[in-house]
Design an enzyme around this catalytic site. Structure first.
Site, PDB file in Angstrom:
ATOM      1  N   ASP A  64      81.515  62.170 -19.425  1.00 50.71           N
ATOM      2  CA  ASP A  64      82.371  62.600 -20.526  1.00 50.71           C
ATOM      3  C   ASP A  64      82.602  64.107 -20.364  1.00 50.71           C
ATOM      4  OD1 ASP A  64      83.932  62.655 -22.772  1.00 50.71           O
ATOM      5  OD2 ASP A  64      82.536  61.549 -24.035  1.00 50.71           O
TER       6      ASP A  64
HETATM    7  C1  BGC Z   1      85.546  62.187 -25.607  1.00 51.01           C
HETATM    8  C2  BGC Z   1      86.079  61.087 -24.739  1.00 51.01           C
HETATM    9  C3  BGC Z   1      87.423  61.497 -24.193  1.00 51.01           C
HETATM   10  C4  BGC Z   1      87.289  62.809 -23.447  1.00 51.01           C
HETATM   11  C5  BGC Z   1      88.599  63.294 -22.846  1.00 51.01           C
HETATM   12  C6  BGC Z   1      85.588  63.531 -24.921  1.00 51.01           C
HETATM   13  O1  BGC Z   1      85.226  64.549 -25.769  1.00 51.01           O
HETATM   14  O2  BGC Z   1      84.226  61.871 -26.009  1.00 51.01           O
HETATM   15  O3  BGC Z   1      86.174  59.910 -25.485  1.00 51.01           O
HETATM   16  O4  BGC Z   1      87.930  60.493 -23.369  1.00 51.01           O
HETATM   17  O5  BGC Z   1      86.836  63.787 -24.359  1.00 51.01           O
HETATM   18  O6  BGC Z   1      89.479  63.665 -23.814  1.00 51.01           O
END
Ligand code: BGC
Length: 771
Positions: free
Chosen positions: A297
């Site tokens: 993530d």
């Molecule tokens: C979130 C993800 C997301 C990623 C990209 C993160 O902060 O937890 O769900 O896909 O950001 O935007």
């Protein structure tokens, strides 16, 4: 963790064709299969990727393992890095011209001509926004979820985005958690059906089709169990809960062919998910045989050190790769430290090669080596096209849940003299779209006022509309730079009071009032947990004042989680939950309110009476003195306000006695459970037949009820239909904390069939050992 502003910047199970295609095209295909000549495509992909891998430098390999965000601090160096082969993927770039330009650098000017993979959060639509995933689950119709994500994939791919960070399949049983809105709710069975449907929708028939996008199932695993519902906080889950409740939707998504997976932010039982080798390697790769690639993530590799898990960025890079992370999202520990770490012997070369192989393979399957560019005329035809709008509108009507309808107040008659349309969300464009709307243009959105005006255009009905109150938004959202929270226009107490009274005056003047209340867009989603479930601001007072006028009141709820509407459930005759409906919100809500569409959705979550009851879910275990289960609080009921699976219609339905094809079945067999449903009302409508089971005794206590089958059907007035649900005994299996394995334990099972989780029609089934 958002350091940078967003906008500023196998288990080789038999299954769908897509899954077969996906697994068949893997490099590490089953050797026997290849030897048998059953998979030419696999060997072609194998040869292609391995050949490429053999020609790559260590730096180029690490480049493939690195994803950078639009306008990240290294922005100016981005082109240079692409030219040197130091970038595998980009996040948040969504201008097709820029996508083609960057792709051109990679394809024509870099040494090995490896295409870039452009990723974006296409969670519930790209430019045309669809109902949020929790709403899609409320449709209780996997085909609806699949259609929404197919349309979203078409739009996103039209600008060159070939990878979405969805579906989010985290089970969530605590509505304080803001991200409950991004998933399918509390139930592993419903969640699994929604997970696989969304994967099918995104990835289409073939990943190499220009309108298919790679799915990324997230956030692996247990993120939805954050303590206290506080986003990013730790999850403590027994292996029993993890395997029986939290993991099944992941397995379903992987079985459906999900091509990538995202590791979660939080620690699971003390070990951060992004550095958790048990999760990412032992379970995902070895036990399940996952054949896609794993992305971290946002900054979650770097934050392994914040967790007090790794000693610094190098240690974080080394241990994330060792755990099984193939690509690092946004932070740069791989790029900065992996090459040295390999040279020092801290990371075996084979771990790097394995990671890169999965990434290249995904690019190969997407057809990016052959067709790296997006054709610019696709965007013009696809973005917010009439077809997209029609789909979004129709899906929004299929996801609404009617919670109350005393005296058949809904649908409203169009020929009333006047309707008061009141509430802070009646003319808001961003709010009705919901959280993950980063690719949207708020001006595309149809507001509730606009929807009502269109719907009533040919009648003489007057619409008396005003906000009444504004929602205090509290802290800025992580998306504030994209959708700055509107500044309050009512700035003084006197202005607020005057507006409140004005709204109530309009209610008094009208024949009927429709109050559109709920949560602002930014009150749900990431970093948007709440410690209360009440209607924010002064909306409750507005509702009570409107009801006190004695006029009939309809409450339309716009929300991403169950809210505390216990007062409304006793005093407001009609309550319609539309969740966050998306771009066509106004038209869809008008269609539902005036009966051009009939609500047929059901709750994908148990609806608590107040925040003090959470977590509250239907599939709890039976324990001491079960008959007191609803009175376990000294100061209030412990029963939900509305049960899981609940929802009304403008039609009414009756169910004939249930039938089962057998009363005994051996383990491994299946039994058919059927019931005839009749529409006994005066309007066509949909009903959802639901099948629940319970294992009476075994090596562990099992939930009082578990959903094991459902079907949504449409019936005209008077029409009857027999719904037959096949209960495969495989569905009765569970992972036992005593035996530490998954099995079907023979014994007596209860079966219930009905239209919510309080279903009353009952039968028993004897499951005998496998012959
Ligand atoms: C979130 C993800 C997301 C990623 C990209 C993160 O902060 O937890 O769900 O896909 O950001 O935007």
């Amino acid at each position: 963790m958002f350091r940078i502003s967003r906008a500023g910047l196998c288990q080789l199970l038999s299954g769908s064709l897509l899954f077969l295609f996906f697994s068949a095209s893997c490099v590490q295909v089953d050797a026997a299969q290849v030897a048998r000549g059953q998979d030419n495509r696999a060997s072609e992909a194998d040869r292609f990727v391995n050949d490429l891998l053999s020609r790559m430098t260590l730096e180029e390999k690490i480049g493939q393992m690195s994803q950078i965000a639009l306008n990240s601090p290294e922005g100016p160096k981005r082109d240079e890095r692409i030219l040197k082969g130091e970038v595998g993927s980009l996040l948040f770039v969504r201008d097709p011209v820029e996508i083609n330009r960057l792709q051109h650098l990679a394809m024509e000017k870099s040494r090995l001509h490896i295409p870039l993979l452009f990723g974006f959060d296409v969670i519930h639509g790209y430019r045309t926004i669809y109902p949020v995933p929790l709403a899609l689950a409320a449709s209780w119709d996997p085909a609806t979820a699949e259609r929404a994500q197919r349309m979203a994939a078409r739009e996103a791919s039209a600008v060159g985005i070939r990878w979405t960070f969805a579906p989010m399949v985290d089970i969530a049983r605590d509505p304080r958690w803001g991200r409950i809105m991004e998933g399918a709710g509390e139930d592993p069975y419903l969640g699994s059906r929604m997970a696989e449907a969304q994967v099918r929708g995104f990835q289409g028939d073939k990943l190499s089709d220009a309108d298919s996008i790679l799915a990324c199932v997230k956030h692996f695993a247990g993120y939805g169990a954050a303590v206290g519902g506080r986003d990013y906080d730790s999850s403590d889950l027994s292996e029993e809960q993890l395997r029986n409740v939290y993991l099944p939707p992941y397995q379903a998504a992987i079985k459906a062919g999900a091509g990538s997976l995202m590791s979660a932010y939080m620690d699971l039982n003390g070990v951060p998910a992004t550095g958790n080798r048990w999760l990412l390697h032992d379970l995902l790769r070895k036990e399940w045989g996952f054949r896609g690639f794993v992305v971290s993530d946002w900054d979650s590799v770097l934050s392994l050190t914040t967790h007090g898990f790794t000693s610094g960025p190098e240690d974080a890079a080394v241990r994330a790769v060792h755990a099984g992370v193939d690509m690092e999202m946004t932070s740069t520990t791989f790029r900065d430290h992996l090459a040295d770490a390999v040279k020092k012997g801290l990371v075996p070369q084979s771990e790097i090669d394995d990671a890169v192989r999965w990434i290249l393979l995904a690019k190969y399957k997407l057809g990016l080596f052959k067709n790296p560019y997006v054709s610019l005329d696709r965007a013009q035809k696809e973005l917010v096209s009439e077809e997209q709008r029609t789909a979004s509108r129709s899906i929004a009507t299929r996801t609404a849940v009617l919670l109350r309808n005393e005296g058949g107040l809904l649908p409203l008659k169009r020929d009333v003299t006047s309707i008061a349309l009141i509430g802070p969300l009646i003319d808001s464009r961003p709010d009705v779209m919901g959280s993950w709307s980063l690719g949207s243009h708020p001006e595309d959105t149809v507001t509730v006022v606009e929807g009502f005006e269109r719907s009533l255009a040919s009648t003489g009905t007057k619409i008396l509309s005003t906000k009444g109150v504004e929602i205090e938004r509290g802290q800025p959202s992580i998306f504030d730079d994209q959708f700055p929270s509107p500044k309050p226009t009512l700035t003084t107490d006197a202005a607020k009071e005057a507006e409140f009274h004005h709204a109530i005056d309009l209610v008094k003047q009208a024949d009927v009032a429709v109050l559109v209340l709920g949560e602002a867009q930014t009150m749900n989603g990431e970093r948007a947990s709440r410690s209360t479930l009440t209607l924010p601001g002064k909306q409750q007072q507005l509702l009570e004042a409107a009801v006190a006028t004695g006029k009939p009141v309809v409450l339309v709820l716009v929300n991403g989680r169950p809210l505390d509407i216990t007062w409304a459930s006793e005093h407001v005759p009609a309550i319609l939950d539309v969740w966050y409906p998306g771009t066509e919100a106004g038209n869809a809500i008008a269609a539902l309110v005036f009966g051009n569409a009939v609500p047929g959705g059901k709750l994908p979550v148990t609806w608590p009476r107040s925040v003090g009851q959470v977590p509250l879910y239907y599939a709890h275990n039976l324990t001491q003195i079960p008959k007191d289960r609803d009175t376990r609080y000294w100061d209030g009921s412990s029963a939900p306000l509305y049960p899981f699976g609940y929802g009304l219609s403008y039609a009414t339905f009756s169910l004939a006695p249930m039938k089962t094809s057998a009363t005994t079945v051996h383990s491994g067999g299946s039994v058919e459970v059927s019931v005839e449903v009749q529409n006994t009302g005066g309007l066509a409508g949909d009903e959802v037949v639901q099948l629940y089971t319970h294992q009476r005794s075994g090596s562990a206590s099992r939930p009082v009820r578990e959903l094991k089958g459902f079907r949504r059907i449409a019936l005209k007035p008077g029409e009857r239909q027999t719904v037959t649900l096949t209960l495969d005994t495989k569905e009765l299996g569970f992972w036992s904390p005593q035996t530490h394995r998954w099995s079907i334990e023979p014994g007596v099972f209860d079966l219930w069939i009905g239209t919510d989780s309080n279903a009353t029609q009952h039968a028993t089934l004897d499951v005998t050992p496998q012959p």
